[in-house]
Structures are given as C-alpha cells and as structure tokens.
Design an enzyme around this catalytic site. Structure first.
Site, mmCIF file in Angstrom:
data_model
loop_
_atom_site.group_PDB
_atom_site.id
_atom_site.type_symbol
_atom_site.label_atom_id
_atom_site.label_comp_id
_atom_site.label_asym_id
_atom_site.label_seq_id
_atom_site.Cartn_x
_atom_site.Cartn_y
_atom_site.Cartn_z
ATOM 1 N N HIS A 1 -0.725 8.059 -13.498
ATOM 2 C CA HIS A 1 0.137 8.277 -14.654
ATOM 3 C C HIS A 1 -0.762 8.479 -15.875
ATOM 4 C CE1 HIS A 1 3.369 5.687 -12.496
ATOM 5 N NE2 HIS A 1 3.769 6.943 -12.458
ATOM 6 N N GLY B 1 0.821 -1.222 0.000
ATOM 7 C CA GLY B 1 0.000 0.000 0.000
ATOM 8 C C GLY B 1 0.845 1.259 0.000
ATOM 9 N N GLU C 1 8.330 10.690 -13.983
ATOM 10 C CA GLU C 1 7.907 9.287 -13.902
ATOM 11 C C GLU C 1 8.181 8.524 -15.197
ATOM 12 O OE1 GLU C 1 6.018 7.718 -11.059
ATOM 13 O OE2 GLU C 1 6.770 9.423 -9.922
ATOM 14 N N ASN D 1 -2.817 5.679 -6.018
ATOM 15 C CA ASN D 1 -2.935 4.461 -6.828
ATOM 16 C C ASN D 1 -3.940 3.585 -6.081
ATOM 17 O OD1 ASN D 1 -2.564 1.762 -7.599
ATOM 18 N ND2 ASN D 1 -0.362 1.991 -7.949
ATOM 19 N N CYS E 1 2.261 -0.762 -18.101
ATOM 20 C CA CYS E 1 3.211 -0.368 -17.040
ATOM 21 C C CYS E 1 4.424 -1.280 -17.032
ATOM 22 C CB CYS E 1 2.575 -0.492 -15.659
ATOM 23 S SG CYS E 1 1.130 0.515 -15.411
ATOM 24 N N SER F 1 1.613 3.418 -2.516
ATOM 25 C CA SER F 1 1.432 4.498 -3.500
ATOM 26 C C SER F 1 0.118 5.238 -3.319
ATOM 27 C CB SER F 1 1.491 3.911 -4.919
ATOM 28 O OG SER F 1 2.810 3.671 -5.291
ATOM 29 N N ASP G 1 -0.464 7.000 -18.609
ATOM 30 C CA ASP G 1 -0.724 5.738 -19.314
ATOM 31 C C ASP G 1 -1.866 4.932 -18.704
ATOM 32 O OD1 ASP G 1 0.445 4.458 -17.120
ATOM 33 O OD2 ASP G 1 2.193 3.709 -18.220
ATOM 34 N N ALA H 1 -5.505 0.764 -6.586
ATOM 35 C CA ALA H 1 -5.301 -0.684 -6.429
ATOM 36 C C ALA H 1 -4.279 -0.956 -5.323
ATOM 37 C CB ALA H 1 -4.830 -1.287 -7.745
ATOM 38 N N SER H 2 -3.213 -0.157 -5.285
ATOM 39 C CA SER H 2 -2.182 -0.336 -4.255
ATOM 40 C C SER H 2 -2.788 -0.147 -2.866
ATOM 41 C CB SER H 2 -1.038 0.650 -4.503
ATOM 42 O OG SER H 2 -0.333 0.970 -3.333
ATOM 43 N N HIS I 1 9.629 4.471 -2.195
ATOM 44 C CA HIS I 1 10.013 3.125 -2.650
ATOM 45 C C HIS I 1 10.403 3.117 -4.117
ATOM 46 C CE1 HIS I 1 5.798 3.245 -3.945
ATOM 47 N NE2 HIS I 1 5.972 2.137 -4.647
ATOM 48 N N ARG I 2 9.952 4.121 -4.874
ATOM 49 C CA ARG I 2 10.263 4.157 -6.295
ATOM 50 C C ARG I 2 11.529 4.983 -6.573
ATOM 51 N NH1 ARG I 2 6.346 2.772 -10.658
ATOM 52 N NH2 ARG I 2 8.325 1.764 -11.073
#
Ligand code: SUG
Length: 444
Positions: free
Chosen positions: A248, A24, A178, A29, A366, A26, A250, A31-32, A141-142
């Site tokens: 993002h 969890g 990004e 986001n 992605c 992000s 995309d 879904a995260s 984390h990214r």
C-alpha cells in the site's frame, strides 16, 4: 476550546478481533508471509491496539473505535456449499477447504485504513462528507470485509443529509480498491487537495507482487465524492516500492496538513507529483515535503521498520507535527537515526507498541481510518464510538474476559473458537452502540 465549525480529524481505529492469527494470506506483504503459522496472541494484539488509542486520546486527539467483524464469515461458508449446524459447517470447511476456512477467519478488519476512502465535506461538491467502502478485491480474506464495513459506516454516519456512504465498487480486478491506504489529503485548514495513489491501470499487468489499486478505482471514488478536479491528483506508486513489499502507499508515505513525509522511491514520478501539489495547493497552503533518501533508509528498511506507516498528528497547540511511529522504527539503526533527526515540520516522535499487528504487516497508520468532520457533522454522527477513559476501561475488560492468550494454527480448527467469538461480539454490541441485530449471527 475548539471552534465548533472547524474540521477536526478523528482517528477511528479497528478493534482487533478475537480470531487474530497468522495465516500468511497476503502475497506481497512480507511480514504476513514471514510469520505464517506463527503463534498469535489475540489478547495482547487487542490490548496493544487499545493502548495506542488511549495514548492518542491522552494527547488530546479525538479517537474513535470501529468494531471487529463476524468471524468465521458463515454467509461465505454457506455460499461455498457447506450446510448444517454451524459446528458441522466449520468442521467440514476446515477438513475440505482449509485455505478458504482460514481466509474466513481473518481478523484483518483491524486495519481500518483499508475500510474505505473518506473525503471531508469541505472537499465535496455537494457539501456532504463522502465515504466509499473499499472492495479489497485482491485478497479473498479482505474482500469479505466490504459488507460489514458498509454497515458500520452507515451506523456511524446515519444522516444522509450530511453523510454519503457509498457501497464498494464492483469487486473486479479493473476496479481494485484498497481505501485510505492509497489516499492522502493535504490542507491548510479548510478545503484540501486529495491525492489518490494507484499502482496500475485496469489494462496493465504488474510484474511481481500484486498491485492492489487501479487508477480507474481512484477516479471512480473521486467522481462519487464530487471532488474538484482542480484539487485532485492521481499519482502512481513506484513499482520498485511494491516489489520491495510496499503493498500500500501508506507503507512508504504519509501526509497531514501541509506536510508530505515519504521515501525517495515512494512514487513513480516524484517531481511531477511535487509540482502538481504546488500548483493545486495555490491559495490554500504552502506544501512541505519531507523526503527520506534511499541512501539513508533503503526501501527494505522502510518496509521492515514501517517508518512511514506512522501517523502524523498535530497535538493541540503544537507548532509542529508529531510522528506516531511503531517501536520497530527505533530498533532499526537507520530509521532510528532518521527519527532522532526529525525537526522543523515534524517536531517530535512518539512510539507505540503494536507488535502483533506489525507481524501481519499492519502498523499504526494501517490501524486507523481518518475522518475529518466539522462541528455539525460531529453532532450528527452516532455518539458512543469515541474513546473515553471509561470506554477504554470497558473495552480492556471485555478483551480480558473473552480473548484467548494464544492461537496456534491447529487451534483454528476448534469450533469452540467461533462460539467464544460470537459471545464476545454479542457482548460488544452492548458496549458500542451497535444494537442487538448488528452481527448476522444475532439475526439467525
Ligand atoms: O492487507 N495483512 C494486511 C495488512 C494491511 C495493512 N494495511 C495498510 N497498509 N493500510 C493486508 O495485507 C495479513 C493476514 C494474514 O496473513 O493472516 C493481512 O491481511
């Protein structure tokens, strides 16, 4: 047979690493956030990713592989003041800084669309292919990814006469970047137009979910790549899309060749974008816009199904493009109807199963970094990163040997996990042409 000089697009997919889990991490986001602390299935995740690569390769499309990163990131844990044996470092970090420890373990480099921005040599003033590593500074984390991504891209594209790999922009809020997830390219075979999609300027504050891409970062990348301003566009993503969970571009748009497939509310000013594309494409190609109306698919349905996080590809000899969509698209009535109706520029849909990645907000698009290369560049690229049946077999056997079936949050505390991960990654350096000193742990 392909013309040796003609540009060919290679999709490089990030191989899912052995620590794939749901932390969890992000914000923005959905879904995260929704799957935080769910039990992850790393072995399935990696096999699903290889399955997608195999499928595209079998369709006759060049497919590459990028390696996972060292996790946990020991250098960062040391920088946070943890010392002693690796086991001790991990136990202390888990006990005292669990939030940080979880960030250091993320398998997020699998989402290669965020590795960097690539401009093919046909677009660049100095005739070299340019790659700018993304700083991914919005999420801790990214942000860890830039260092190894740069190493990987340099390893893949070593010849500086043909390739220019740029380090990430300074990791500051004003230069938030990004990578290819916020970059599209349209072309008619040779030089193309590059479209950078930003969320905010350096001075602006975005109300709501994080806005991860600044205009200033886009401009810096375009300058580094020596792109022709007459063929470059900077377009703003709609704030509405960001706040609906499109963290993002995309997630709401994808372009390939002459075609832009997008949601009605993907961009802040669609009319201005269309007219810029028409103007800048003059003499190169005739753009085709395939828009999905909000009355047919709401932003919420677009974000939960990832209809637009599909890959658009041209199968060899095909008259129209194929959409490589996640299976979630056919599980949603609205997006299934759109997929069934597609005709004309996008002639058909193929579905791929990448459910483990999807649950962290990462769809088919992605998972891949597109690199268009001409014949000489393909010859100059380090060989061994392209998927063959034999390499896919080897990678699958490697995953089956090393990956856990399940990882629950409590399993992350176990130092055995990172020891297993090291053994796996060390082994991988003999399958992909990485060499025995690629990972930091191999050097200590
Ligand atoms: O940055 N998810 C990634 C998903 C990236 C998707 N990439 C593109 N749209 N191109 C992200 O939000 C979740 C990790 C976690 O929560 O455990 C994560 O990092």
């Amino acid at each position: 047979m392909r013309d040796a000089d003609c540009d060919v697009e290679i999709n490089f997919d990030g191989l899912v690493g052995p620590t794939h889990n749901y932390a969890g991490l992000s914000l923005g986001n959905l879904a995260s956030a929704r799957n935080r602390d769910a039990v992850a299935r790393p072995r399935d995740a990696a096999l699903q990713g290889i399955g997608k690569m195999r499928k595209l390769a079998a369709m006759g499309l060049p497919q590459g592989v990028l390696p996972p990163h060292e996790r946990p990131n020991m250098a960062w844990l040391h920088a946070l003041g943890f010392s002693g044996s690796d086991q001790h470092v991990w136990e202390r970090a888990w006990r005292d800084e669990q939030g940080m420890a979880r960030a250091m373990l993320a398998a997020s480099p699998m989402w290669a669309a965020n590795a960097g921005t690539i401009s093919p040599s046909a677009d660049c003033g100095d005739g070299r292919l340019h790659a700018s590593v993304a700083n991914l500074q919005t999420m801790l984390h990214r942000m860890l990814e830039a260092e190894q991504t740069e190493r990987t891209l340099r390893r893949l594209m070593p010849d500086e006469d043909r390739f220019a790999v740029h380090a990430a922009l300074a990791p500051h809020d004003a230069l938030s970047d990004e990578g290819a997830a916020n970059h599209m390219r349209m072309h008619g075979g040779a030089a193309g137009i590059e479209i950078f999609v930003y969320d905010r300027t350096a001075e602006e504050r975005h109300a709501g979910f994080p806005a991860r891409q600044t205009l200033e970062a886009c401009r810096a990348v375009a300058r580094r790549h020596a792109l022709d301003p007459a063929r470059t566009i900077f377009a703003r993503q709609s704030p509405e899309a960001i706040n609906a969970g499109a963290f993002h571009n995309d997630v709401v748009a994808v372009a390939h060749e002459q075609v832009l497939f997008h949601h009605e509310h993907a961009f802040a000013d669609k009319a201005a974008l269309y007219s810029q594309i028409r103007e800048k494409a003059q003499g190169l190609f005739e753009p085709v816009f395939v828009e999905v109306a909000a009355s047919d698919v709401s932003l919420d349905d677009a974000v939960s199904s990832y209809l637009f996080n599909s890959q658009l590809v041209r199968e060899p000899g095909a008259a129209s493009l194929t959409l490589i969509a996640p299976t979630e698209v056919r599980e949603n009535n609205k997006t299934a109807a759109i997929a069934a109706q597609l005709s004309g520029a996008i002639g058909r849909v193929e579905f791929v199963e990448v459910r483990e990645s999807m649950r962290n907000g990462g769809g088919p698009a992605c998972l891949r970094l597109r690199v268009s290369m001409n014949g000489a560049e393909r010859a100059a690229m380090r060989q061994g990163f392209l998927l063959t049946d034999a390499l896919a077999d080897q990678l699958e056997a490697w995953v089956r040997k090393h990956y856990r079936e399940e990882i629950a949050p409590a399993d992350l505390a176990d130092p055995a996990l990172f020891l297993e991960t090291r053994i796996a990654l060390d082994d991988l350096t003999r399958i992909l042409p990485l060499g025995g000193d690629f990972y930091p742990f191999q050097r200590s």
